[in-house]
Design an enzyme around this catalytic site. Structure first.
Site, mmCIF file in Angstrom:
data_model
loop_
_atom_site.group_PDB
_atom_site.id
_atom_site.type_symbol
_atom_site.label_atom_id
_atom_site.label_comp_id
_atom_site.label_asym_id
_atom_site.label_seq_id
_atom_site.Cartn_x
_atom_site.Cartn_y
_atom_site.Cartn_z
ATOM 1 N N GLU A 265 8.528 66.450 43.487
ATOM 2 C CA GLU A 265 8.421 65.427 44.531
ATOM 3 C C GLU A 265 9.387 65.742 45.676
ATOM 4 O O GLU A 265 10.557 66.018 45.428
ATOM 5 C CB GLU A 265 8.732 64.038 43.950
ATOM 6 N N HIS A 284 5.371 57.800 44.767
ATOM 7 C CA HIS A 284 6.312 57.198 43.801
ATOM 8 C C HIS A 284 6.729 55.792 44.241
ATOM 9 O O HIS A 284 7.913 55.442 44.289
ATOM 10 C CB HIS A 284 7.550 58.087 43.634
ATOM 11 N N GLY A 287 6.275 51.030 41.537
ATOM 12 C CA GLY A 287 7.212 49.979 41.143
ATOM 13 C C GLY A 287 7.986 49.384 42.284
ATOM 14 O O GLY A 287 8.881 48.562 42.053
#
Length: 316
Positions: A265, A284, A287
């Site tokens: 990433e 990402h 959340g």
């Protein structure tokens, strides 16, 4: 002397201000991208607060000679050498449960998108196209089977949301006995991994990256999926063999996939995922919502402050 706290990635401003009332806080959400300065600033701090990009190991861990606690704004700990940190007397505190709703909603939202296949047509329709026939073959979620690999707090909340939409939910978690009361309480049926892959219409991953889970979803296991099944990964990128997934999508063996996490990433140029069809890629953020950032940040601010106060009381 006021204890110092270093925060290297983004945190809710209210939580930063809360910490600044009692501690000397250096907050720089871009510091993770300047490793030399990060090492310099880490020396002498009492606490370090990070998200998933700051690699707390090696030189950085050695620089934390005066630190007592590491706060993790999230739940995965693969960016922290926990054993080495605890061996040096550092307490590692993740924000367990605080972002579970955000991730669970991401799972359901991407399942809707991929099953229906029609919600990304705005550009075509606005341009005067009318792909009604092509987009009339999408599927519904109701009556489908969601298979969860990992049944911790996020998996359990994903199951609750899914059952409310009329999905059957099955799950695999080797840490939970098949006879545990949790399964009946959640209305979820336990399955062996191979059985789950052959039964589920949607497979969602909720497990840590460990040597035993690296490339768990490889070409052989992708071949066990139901034809047209969907894969959702909000766990860790290394759990999925990205090249094998891209090949399965291109071959039409899967109905689609949603990936929020990757082996590297940011996703590097030339990734085999770049031209794979029926694929949702997000950076990402499963959340991370306004609400979850507030919850995660407040939890870690409280926990780090309490840990530092406890350490001060012991020292006194």
């Amino acid at each position: 002397m006021t204890q110092r706290i270093l925060i290297t990635e983004f945190m809710d401003e209210a939580a930063v201000a809360q910490l600044a009332r009692d501690f000397e806080v250096h907050y720089d959400p871009t510091l993770v991208d300047r490793p030399a300065e990060l090492l310099e600033r880490a020396a002498g701090v009492a606490a370090l607060i990070v998200r998933n990009r700051t690699q707390v190991r090696g030189e950085l861990l050695a620089a934390l000679g005066a630190a007592k606690v590491i706060g993790r704004l999230g739940v995965g700990l693969d960016n922290i050498d926990v054993a080495a940190a605890e061996g040096r007397g550092l307490r590692v505190i993740p924000a367990t449960g605080a972002n579970a709703l955000a991730v669970a909603e991401y799972v359901i939202a991407t399942a809707f998108l991929l099953r229906r296949g029609a919600f990304l047509s705005s550009t075509a329709v606005a341009a005067g196209q009318w792909p009604r026939a092509a987009l009339s073959d999408g599927g519904e979620l109701g009556g489908r089977t969601l298979g969860l690999i990992g049944f911790g707090s996020i998996g359990q909340l994903s199951a609750r949301l899914a059952r409310g939409l009329g999905l059957k939910v099955i799950a695999h978690d080797p840490a939970i006995s098949d006879s545990a009361e949790l399964w009946a309480q959640a209305g979820v049926a336990p399955r062996a991994l191979d059985a789950l892959l052959g039964e589920a219409d949607i497979v969602s991953l909720h497990l840590p990256l460990l040597p035993s889970t690296r490339n768990l979803i490889d070409a052989a296991r992708l071949a066990q999926f139901n034809p047209g099944a969907i894969l959702i990964n909000t766990a860790r990128g290394g759990v999925v063999d990205e090249a094998a997934l891209a090949e399965a999508l291109k071959a039409g063996r899967l109905g689609g996939a949603a990936l929020d996490v990757f082996g590297e990433e940011p996703l590097p140029a030339g990734s085999p995922l770049a031209d794979a069809p029926n694929l949702i890629l997000t950076p990402h953020i499963a959340g991370v919502t306004r609400e979850s950032n507030t919850r995660v940040s407040a939890l870690i601010a409280d926990a780090v402050a309490a840990a530092l106060q406890e350490a001060s009381n012991v020292a006194a």
